[in-house]
Enzyme design. Structure first.
Site: not given
Ligand code: GDP
Ligand code: MN
Length: 377
Positions: A101, A189
């Site tokens: 992530y 993101e």
């Protein structure tokens, strides 16, 4: 403003961050052509402006044309988070060995920008954050500073182990940081940032949110807006220059000033009600604004009652009262409504409303209690 993944992927590629190769399709024929060009297996990804698509069945792998048809027909037109899927991103499927992530956003409580990374990327990142927050690493940055390579490397080492992977992390974070500042983002993101079986790190998802207040200086970003995916009432509100956010309750709120509007939502909740929206009619006293505001609220079929909460400062209460009367004469208002007015020209406003037999409260508590009670019947 949020944009679709396929456009976010383009932005990442423009900075040299590798992504899966693919194209967006609006029809099955178009999709089949893209899949054929890429060669199977391919991944079909629903394009909606929110995450969690994988878990909701919006991301599927097709190994054959038959599978592709079945998945496409299933995903196309499906409802995901209140949006009908119209576009499907078709990408070459890759064997993913690791999911990491990577993100950048603001941390308002620390008055800082923040890079975020975790080796535990993938669809369960929210759970990781809740259950094992120590697996989420953060690097806080002051505004207008560029993190040194050394700092980025130290940070990247918390997320990646292999030295080559650490370098991929340094490169990607530095590019995310550049993009974030150049395009006035409020969130970038990449989840997952994925290691493929070919040993390459690619951005297998791309989520971008832009600061609405800076869109005026990014024509190319504004052009990526997909109005079909946005709430129609919010689009209408933007056209009317009203600051409006739709919520899922049933009490429509018309308020002047963003602070008071926030406080109003809190009090409605506190007293056991559910606000249907945030709406700041602003500081000016143009009666037309009141008409527009009520019109907007009446578009929402969930609304059972309307709370008008005005604190007269620059806004004069008598102008609001006149606006309300004008609105009532122009609109077909069948819903109960409650008015709370206080401040500049309150007395005049009360007289205007009294002539029309419109009751008026001076405290928020009374008005909120009343509208909750009346909207229940
Ligand atoms: P989200 O659920 O909305 O965040 O959608 P993602 O784009 O992150 O996709 C969800 C999951 O699908 C990812 O975590 C991956 O595990 C998987 N996925 C996405 N793209 C690919 C791909 O190209 N190949 C493979 N094998 N899996 C993928
Ligand atoms: Mn994702």
């Amino acid at each position: 403003m949020n944009i679709h993944e396929y456009l976010g992927a383009e932005l990442l590629r423009s900075k040299g961050i590798p992504t899966g190769s693919g194209k967006v399709a609006q029809s099955l024929d178009e999709g089949l052509k893209i899949a054929h060009e890429l060669s199977y297996p391919v991944v079909l990804k629903a394009q909606v402006l929110s995450g969690g698509r994988g878990k909701a069945g919006g991301v599927k792998i097709a190994k054959t044309e038959d599978e592709f048809r079945a998945h496409f027909q299933h995903i196309h037109g499906m409802k995901l988070k209140d949006c009908i899927v119209q576009k499907i991103f078709v990408v070459k499927a890759m064997k993913i060995l690791k999911e990491v992530y990577l993100a950048m956003t603001f941390d308002y409580s620390k008055n800082a920008l923040v890079l975020i990374g975790s080796a535990a990327g993938g669809m369960d990142i929210e759970k990781v954050a809740a259950v094992s927050p120590e697996k989420i690493h953060k690097l806080y940055l002051k505004a207008n500073t560029v993190p040194s390579e050394k700092k980025l490397r130290e940070f990247s080492q918390k997320i990646f182990q292999d030295p080559e992977d650490v370098e991929a992390g340094v490169f990607t974070f530095s590019r995310i940081h550049q993009l974030f500042l150049e395009k006035d983002c409020s969130l970038i993101e990449i989840n997952p940032f994925a290691l493929t079986d070919k040993g390459e790190w690619i951005a297998a998802d791309a989520k971008f949110t832009f600061d609405d207040n800076a869109l005026f200086r990014h024509e190319s970003v504004s052009a990526m807006r997909d109005l079909a995916m946005e709430d129609q009432d919010e689009i209408k509100a933007r056209e009317m220059n009203l600051s409006f956010v739709k919520l899922d309750g049933d009490i429509g709120c018309v308020v002047n000033g963003a602070g008071l509007a926030m406080a109003t939502l809190d009090i409605v909740k506190l007293m056991g009600g559910n606000p249907a929206n945030f709406l700041d009619v602003g500081g000016s006293s143009n009666p037309q604004k009141m008409v527009n505001a009520l019109q907007l609220i009446l578009r929402n079929p969930k609304v059972k009652g309307i709370l008008i909460n005005i604190f007269g400062g620059i806004t004069r209460c008598d102008d609001i009262a006149n606006g309300l009367i004008q609105a009532l004469s122009e609109l077909d208002m069948k819903l109960p409504y409650v008015v709370r007015l206080t401040g500049t020209n309150e007395k005049e406003a009360r007289e205007i409303l009294a002539q029309q037999k419109i009751p008026c409260f001076s405290t928020m508590r009374e008005a909120v209690t009343k509208i909750i009670e009346r909207s229940k019947n």
